[in-house]
Design a protein around this motif. Structure first.
Motif, PDB file in Angstrom:
ATOM      1  N   LEU A  14       0.828  -1.218   0.000  1.00  0.00           N
ATOM      2  CA  LEU A  14       0.000   0.000   0.000  1.00  0.00           C
ATOM      3  C   LEU A  14       0.855   1.257   0.000  1.00  0.00           C
ATOM      4  O   LEU A  14       0.359   2.356  -0.313  1.00  0.00           O
ATOM      5  CB  LEU A  14      -0.916   0.010   1.228  1.00  0.00           C
ATOM      6  CG  LEU A  14      -2.150  -0.895   1.144  1.00  0.00           C
ATOM      7  CD1 LEU A  14      -2.835  -0.979   2.493  1.00  0.00           C
ATOM      8  CD2 LEU A  14      -3.115  -0.383   0.084  1.00  0.00           C
ATOM      9  N   ARG A  66      -0.065   0.232  -5.704  1.00  0.00           N
ATOM     10  CA  ARG A  66      -0.935   0.740  -4.642  1.00  0.00           C
ATOM     11  C   ARG A  66      -2.406   0.498  -4.992  1.00  0.00           C
ATOM     12  O   ARG A  66      -3.194   0.085  -4.141  1.00  0.00           O
ATOM     13  CB  ARG A  66      -0.682   2.228  -4.431  1.00  0.00           C
ATOM     14  CG  ARG A  66       0.694   2.557  -3.898  1.00  0.00           C
ATOM     15  CD  ARG A  66       0.719   3.938  -3.286  1.00  0.00           C
ATOM     16  NE  ARG A  66       2.061   4.358  -2.916  1.00  0.00           N
ATOM     17  CZ  ARG A  66       2.325   5.318  -2.046  1.00  0.00           C
ATOM     18  NH1 ARG A  66       1.350   5.960  -1.448  1.00  0.00           N
ATOM     19  NH2 ARG A  66       3.566   5.652  -1.768  1.00  0.00           N
ATOM     20  N   THR A 104      -1.695   6.792   2.040  1.00  0.00           N
ATOM     21  CA  THR A 104      -1.819   6.761   0.576  1.00  0.00           C
ATOM     22  C   THR A 104      -3.010   7.580   0.088  1.00  0.00           C
ATOM     23  O   THR A 104      -3.103   7.876  -1.101  1.00  0.00           O
ATOM     24  CB  THR A 104      -1.977   5.293   0.106  1.00  0.00           C
ATOM     25  OG1 THR A 104      -0.913   4.527   0.663  1.00  0.00           O
ATOM     26  CG2 THR A 104      -1.935   5.175  -1.397  1.00  0.00           C
TER      27      THR A 104
END
Length: 859
Positions: free
Chosen positions: A179, A187, A219
């Motif tokens: 991630l 991702r 993220t």
């Protein structure tokens, strides 16, 4: 590698003779011939072996009728899987890529793909996970291979389902690293995998879900919008099937995504939050935190997002209503129509939605009030928009929270961001719609008394505008009286303050209608003040429109009739303080507005007006004040027939005007200020005598009282004073039915002669024209022979100017001499002949001689 070997050794071994069918045995023999190549020392040898395996596996189509997944399961699990997993650590990138591809094929074709998980998950963790993902690079250096490995994990999740539960630790350890992978595609794939993992293992995932929240939130602000969307969707699933403890960690990040420039991101937030409100196990604990996020989507700039958020919100409301049907039984059984004054009755939120907001408003409101004063403009805009949505749902329940709401609106309506102010205006209108005027007026007017402000007036105008007419009516007079108070209508000299004060008056007039009849005077006072203080800033036309509306509400034709109805009260209101007026007094500006805008009504108010003027023009009063009032008086005198003399009564007050206004101001005093006052007085006198409102008899009275002062004004430094004095003398000389003493008449022409040397040609021409009038007056006087020496002197002086450098002056003097030649033509002829040879240009002398020669025989 040691982990893989240990897993392979620990795996249960089934005798080949018992497990394998003929088809499986054939596949095992085929694979056994190819597998030794995987142990080759050369990269090329290993690659060729992998390619041969690929061809062998792809040769058997899984969809073929004779394909048996069970026959593939044994060779795959016993021979192929462990060796392919060892190839994931091959030094050659190409070999690793082929190994991943073969693992993908194997998982898809195996009868029991979940049997591969005890070996597959540790292998994937070995290639993708690292102790510190934020600082160290992953073991697999190739980003395309990392993507393929994550896709392989996702495939395992989809194929294995709940069987993945014992291996959650490895899967989550992988996802925590991927991630945060530098490669955006990794991702995105990791987000999809995390969402799939949450859905596949709902009974066990909650024990691991919290460990994924940190990487997801790191993220969520990725520069690629597709990654942000994937993170939001994954977070929705992770929270949905995970632990409710993570909701508080996620909400601030989701709130930030409401400001995302990409519509797809905002849509994802609405969907995720809507999903939580519909399906989250602990959703009742988080309603006050989740509702604002979904409701923020109702005002999104993209119509499709707003529509989708509205649809989700309606579903949430209906579900909550169903779940709490017993609690809402009375409201459901006795549900009435929307309030008649509802701003959008056709799209009124459902009962469940309204109840959700009402029951959580006390928890939501403090955060909204805080955010609406945030230093980030976008946050303030969203908070203001959300407050409007909440008030629309709360309806009359907003009364319980009115004090903090109004306090917030008073602050936010002063915001420099226009979108914030517009939303707050909508909020205030909703307050006026749903809250009783007795309640909101008590709070708002109290605040204005303590601290008048432009924002406070804007809030007041908005709540009045939103208030139903029948509810507002009984309070119109109270509001009007308050607005007319000096501490409010004179609370600031800021143009914005005046604009908002005007909005208040407009709202009262528009909302009060027939109820304004008892409040017209205070409303008129407020409008007069607005015109006085801010009329020059562009509000004048709007004030006139409001006056017209007020006149219609009062039942009169126009604003002139409105002034006629209330002029006496207005002058009485202003007269109360006129003894203390200075140039800085607001009352002076108000007086100016009343006098200059009353029109014909002013002629009916002379008994009140003239004493005020007489007091303010006394020599002891403030000189700038006297100048200001002279300007006002001059303007109305220029239209005396339409203003002061509209009733034909001005003559009765001329003596008072002369005695108290003009005479004190025309007296000579040293100083520039005194000179300015004398000039203003001369201008005012000229407006009076030139307006046509003064008869010949009254003009004679003015002449007797003011001629010495006017002649003295011919010597003023001000060109305006000298010019107007010449014109006033001209007017004073015109009435022929009233005799003038010879001495008085003789004293006039020398003063006029001096003006022929004036620096201004305009003054010189005016003086010449007045001399013509003087000569005509002498001609009409009995016993004109007594003026012979004076006229002869005048002839001599005028002949000098017949040779003036200015041709216009020469022409004017020639006409004056021709006009005066009828008195003593023989004298003028001699004087002209005597100076003819002295002139540089004798042409006009010759014209005068020709005129005289023609005149003498005629006589």
């Amino acid at each position: 590698m040691a982990t893989l070997l240990a897993a392979e050794a620990a795996a249960p071994r089934v005798p080949a003779e018992a497990a394998e069918t003929a088809e499986a045995a054939e596949l095992s023999r085929a694979l056994s011939r190819l597998l030794p190549g995987l142990e080759a020392d050369s990269k090329l040898g290993r690659r060729r072996a992998l390619e041969a395996l690929q061809r062998a596996l792809e040769a058997v189509r899984p969809e073929a009728p004779d394909a048996d997944p069970a026959a593939f399961q044994g060779p795959w699990a016993r021979l192929l899987l462990p060796r392919l997993l060892r190839c994931l650590a091959d030094p050659a990138e190409g070999c690793r890529a082929l190994a991943v591809h073969l693992l993908d094929l194997g998982l898809r074709r195996a009868a029991r793909p979940c049997d591969a998980l005890p070996r597959l998950l540790p292998a994937l963790a070995a290639r993708l996970a690292c102790p510190e993902p934020a600082r160290r690079p992953p073991p697999e250096p190739c980003e395309e291979l990392r993507l393929a490995l994550v896709q392989l994990l996702g495939l395992a999740v989809r194929l294995s389902g709940a069987a993945l539960a014992p291996h959650l630790d490895d899967a989550v350890r992988v996802l925590r690293c991927t991630l945060l992978d530098p490669f955006a595609a990794v991702r995105r794939e990791s987000c999809e995998c995390a969402a799939g993992l949450a859905r596949a293992t709902p009974d066990h995932f909650h024990m691991q879900s919290e460990s994924l929240i940190g990487p997801l939130m790191q993220t969520i602000s990725h520069q690629h919008w597709k990654v942000r969307v994937a993170v939001i969707e994954a977070t929705g699933a992770v929270i949905q099937f995970g632990s409710g403890k993570s909701v508080d960690d996620v909400l601030p990040h989701f709130a930030q995504r409401l400001f995302d420039d990409v519509p797809q991101v905002r849509r994802a937030v609405a969907r995720a939050v809507g999903g939580w409100l519909l399906g989250l196990r602990d959703r009742y604990s988080f309603l006050h935190k989740l509702i604002p996020l979904l409701l923020s989507g109702l005002g999104d700039d993209m119509p499709d997002i707003a529509q989708e958020a509205t649809s989700l919100w309606e579903k949430v409301g209906l579900q909550w209503q169903t779940e709490n049907e017993e609690d809402l039984k009375d409201k459901l059984d006795f549900a009435g129509p929307p309030p008649a004054h509802h701003p959008s009755p056709g799209s009124r939120p459902g009962l469940g939605c309204r109840e959700l907001v009402c029951r959580n408003l006390s928890k939501i409101l403090p955060a909204i009030c805080h955010d609406i004063s945030d230093w980030v403009a976008g946050t303030r805009v969203k908070a203001a928009q959300l407050l409007a949505v909440l008030l629309l749902h709360a309806e009359d329940h907003a009364t319980q929270h009115l004090e903090p709401v109004l306090r917030t609106l008073l602050h936010a309506c002063a915001d420099e961001e226009g979108a914030v102010v517009r939303s707050c205006i909508s909020c205030a209108e909703l307050v006026g719609t749903f809250v009783s005027p007795e309640v909101f007026l008590k709070l708002i007017l109290s605040s204005l008394r303590k601290s008048p402000s432009a924002s406070g007036l804007l809030v007041l105008a908005s709540v009045i505008r939103g208030c139903p007419r029948e509810a507002l009516g009984p309070h119109v007079k109270v509001i009007a009286t308050e607005l007319a108070q000096a501490h409010i209508c004179q609370g600031s000299d800021n143009p914005v303050y005046g604009e908002h004060l005007l909005l208040c008056v407009q709202a009262v007039v528009a909302g009060g209608q027939e109820h304004c009849r008892g409040a017209a005077l205070p409303l008129l006072k407020a409008l007069v003040t607005i015109m006085a203080l801010w009329g020059a800033t562009g509000l004048g036309d709007k004030v006139q429109d409001t006056l017209a509306a007020l006149a219609a509400a009062e039942g009169v034709d126009d604003s002139q009739d409105l002034y006629r109805e209330h002029l006496g009260a207005l002058l009485e209101w202003l007269a109360a303080s006129h003894h203390s007026w200075t140039i800085h007094s607001v009352e002076v500006l108000q007086f100016d507005v009343v006098v200059t805008h009353s029109g014909p009504a002013l002629g009916e108010a002379l008994p009140q007006l003239v004493p005020i003027l007489g007091s303010c023009f006394q020599p002891a009063r403030d000189p700038p004040l006297r100048l200001k009032l002279f300007s006002t008086l001059t303007r109305v005198l220029l239209r005396a027939k339409e203003t002061l003399d509209s009733q034909g009564q001005l003559h009765g007050y001329l003596d008072a005007v002369v005695r108290d206004v003009l005479v004190p101001s025309l007296q000579w005093h040293a100083g520039r200020t005194a000179a300015a006052i004398r000039t203003a007085a001369v201008s005012c006198l000229w407006a009076l005598v030139g307006s046509g409102a003064v008869s010949d008899k009254q003009t004679q009275g003015l002449r007797d009282a003011l001629m010495p002062q006017v002649l003295a004004a011919l010597e003023e430094d001000s060109q305006t004073a000298r010019l107007l004095s010449c014109r006033i003398v001209d007017v004073f000389l015109q009435p022929s039915d009233a005799a003038i003493e010879p001495d008085g008449l003789i004293r006039i022409y020398p003063e006029l002669l001096k003006r022929l040397d004036d620096v201004s040609n305009e003054v010189r021409l005016a003086a010449t024209s007045t001399l013509v009038t003087w000569l005509e007056r002498v001609r009409d006087e009995a016993g004109k022979d007594c003026y012979r020496s004076s006229v002869q002197h005048l002839y001599r002086e005028l002949l000098v100017y017949l040779d003036d450098p200015e041709s216009a002056v020469q022409d004017a003097v020639l006409e004056a001499l021709k006009a005066g030649s009828v008195l003593f033509p023989d004298v003028l002829l001699r004087e002209t002949e005597a100076v003819l040879h002295r002139h540089r240009s004798p042409a006009r002398c010759q014209q005068l001689l020709q005129h005289l020669q023609a005149l003498l025989p005629a006589q």
